[in-house]
Design a protein around this motif. Structure first.
Motif, PDB file in Angstrom:
ATOM      1  N   THR A 127     -33.177  13.490 -74.835  1.00 32.84           N
ATOM      2  CA  THR A 127     -34.087  14.564 -75.418  1.00 32.84           C
ATOM      3  C   THR A 127     -35.581  13.935 -75.993  1.00 32.84           C
ATOM      4  N   GLN A 129     -38.663  11.969 -75.024  1.00 27.07           N
ATOM      5  CA  GLN A 129     -39.305  11.221 -73.703  1.00 27.07           C
ATOM      6  C   GLN A 129     -40.689  10.404 -74.007  1.00 27.07           C
ATOM      7  N   VAL A 136     -42.216  13.232 -76.470  1.00 27.98           N
ATOM      8  CA  VAL A 136     -41.887  14.552 -76.460  1.00 27.98           C
ATOM      9  C   VAL A 136     -40.412  14.586 -76.935  1.00 27.98           C
ATOM     10  N   ASP A 137     -39.995  15.413 -78.042  1.00 27.57           N
ATOM     11  CA  ASP A 137     -38.746  15.413 -78.335  1.00 27.57           C
ATOM     12  C   ASP A 137     -38.233  16.875 -78.153  1.00 27.57           C
ATOM     13  N   THR A 138     -37.506  16.920 -77.167  1.00 28.40           N
ATOM     14  CA  THR A 138     -37.244  18.601 -76.844  1.00 28.40           C
ATOM     15  C   THR A 138     -35.957  19.085 -77.692  1.00 28.40           C
ATOM     16  N   ARG A 158     -42.472  22.384 -73.809  1.00 30.07           N
ATOM     17  CA  ARG A 158     -41.631  22.480 -72.447  1.00 30.07           C
ATOM     18  C   ARG A 158     -42.410  22.092 -71.632  1.00 30.07           C
ATOM     19  N   SER A 161     -42.646  18.267 -71.709  1.00 23.16           N
ATOM     20  CA  SER A 161     -41.490  17.849 -71.409  1.00 23.16           C
ATOM     21  C   SER A 161     -41.415  17.543 -69.746  1.00 23.16           C
ATOM     22  N   ARG A 165     -41.180  13.713 -68.017  1.00 30.22           N
ATOM     23  CA  ARG A 165     -39.851  13.283 -67.453  1.00 30.22           C
ATOM     24  C   ARG A 165     -40.197  12.600 -66.011  1.00 30.22           C
TER      25      ARG A 165
END
Length: 224
Positions: A127, A129, A136-138, A158, A161, A165
């Protein structure tokens, strides 16, 4: 969060599969060609691939062969006719399951769950990245730059993210719009440009982390 790579050149079918999989808590990646499927397979490290047999250019058979040469990634083939299943079995492609069109999206989701259980393949995408100074913490819907929290929207999290990735991999506007997951229904692909513009403003002196690939979309700078 487990990621499913959907390889389907019919946009409507891909949209339906993506919606059903996301309802079940899966993250998704989308590809409409064989070459794009291979690129996202290497970059996004999905847990399973839903692979249409008939694709423009490189077909699903060749995609499966190339993946199987390097990886035991679970593959569920999507085929148009029962006879194609016999052909796939005869060729020894090594798909983990087959679904014949027209199919129920619920059936596909059930097959995905079954194959992942058999393979022990619920490989989770972190979660959190990181890409250079950016994190980025989703799970917390939080973005930090050099440790400082940015004031960002859920849509911006989003989008970042999806880019974080796989830094260096170009994401089309359509893919980034899909990453919003229905947050902004009715928004066209140009709405993505507005989000990117806002993100660059918030990134300040690090705005160049978000690179435009003219005529295609965006990516995070590969050395970030």
């Amino acid at each position: 969060m487990t990621t499913i790579l959907i390889v389907e050149d019919e946009a409507r079918l891909g949209d339906i599969l993506e919606e059903y999989l996301r309802r079940e808590g899966y993250a998704t990646e989308r590809a409409m060609t064989g070459l794009r499927a291979l690129e996202l397979w290497r970059a996004a490290r999905p847990s399973l691939m839903l692979l249409d047999l008939m694709l423009p250019g490189m077909d699903g058979l060749e995609v499966a062969r190339r993946v199987r040469a390097e990886s035991p990634l679970p593959i569920i083939m999507l085929t148009a006719r029962d006879e194609e299943v016999d052909r796939l079995v005869g060729l020894g492609i090594g798909a983990d399951d087959y679904v014949v069109k027209p199919y129920s999206p619920r059936e596909v989701v059930a097959r995905v769950k079954a194959v992942l259980r058999r393979s022990g393949g619920e490989v989770n995408v972190p979660t959190l990245q990181r890409a250079g100074p950016l994190s980025v913490d989703t799970a917390a819907f939080e973005v930090r730059l050099d440790g400082r929290a940015l004031d960002v929207t859920v849509a911006e999290v989003r989008l970042l993210s999806a880019l974080a990735r796989a830094p260096g991999v170009v994401r089309t506007r359509a893919e980034l719009l899909s990453a919003l997951g229905g947050l902004e229904r009715g928004t066209d692909e140009r709405g993505v440009d507005a989000h990117v513009k806002n993100l660059r403003r918030k990134l300040g002196e690090h705005a160049d982390l978000l690179e435009t690939v003219r005529g295609v979309g965006y990516r995070l700078r590969p050395d970030s």
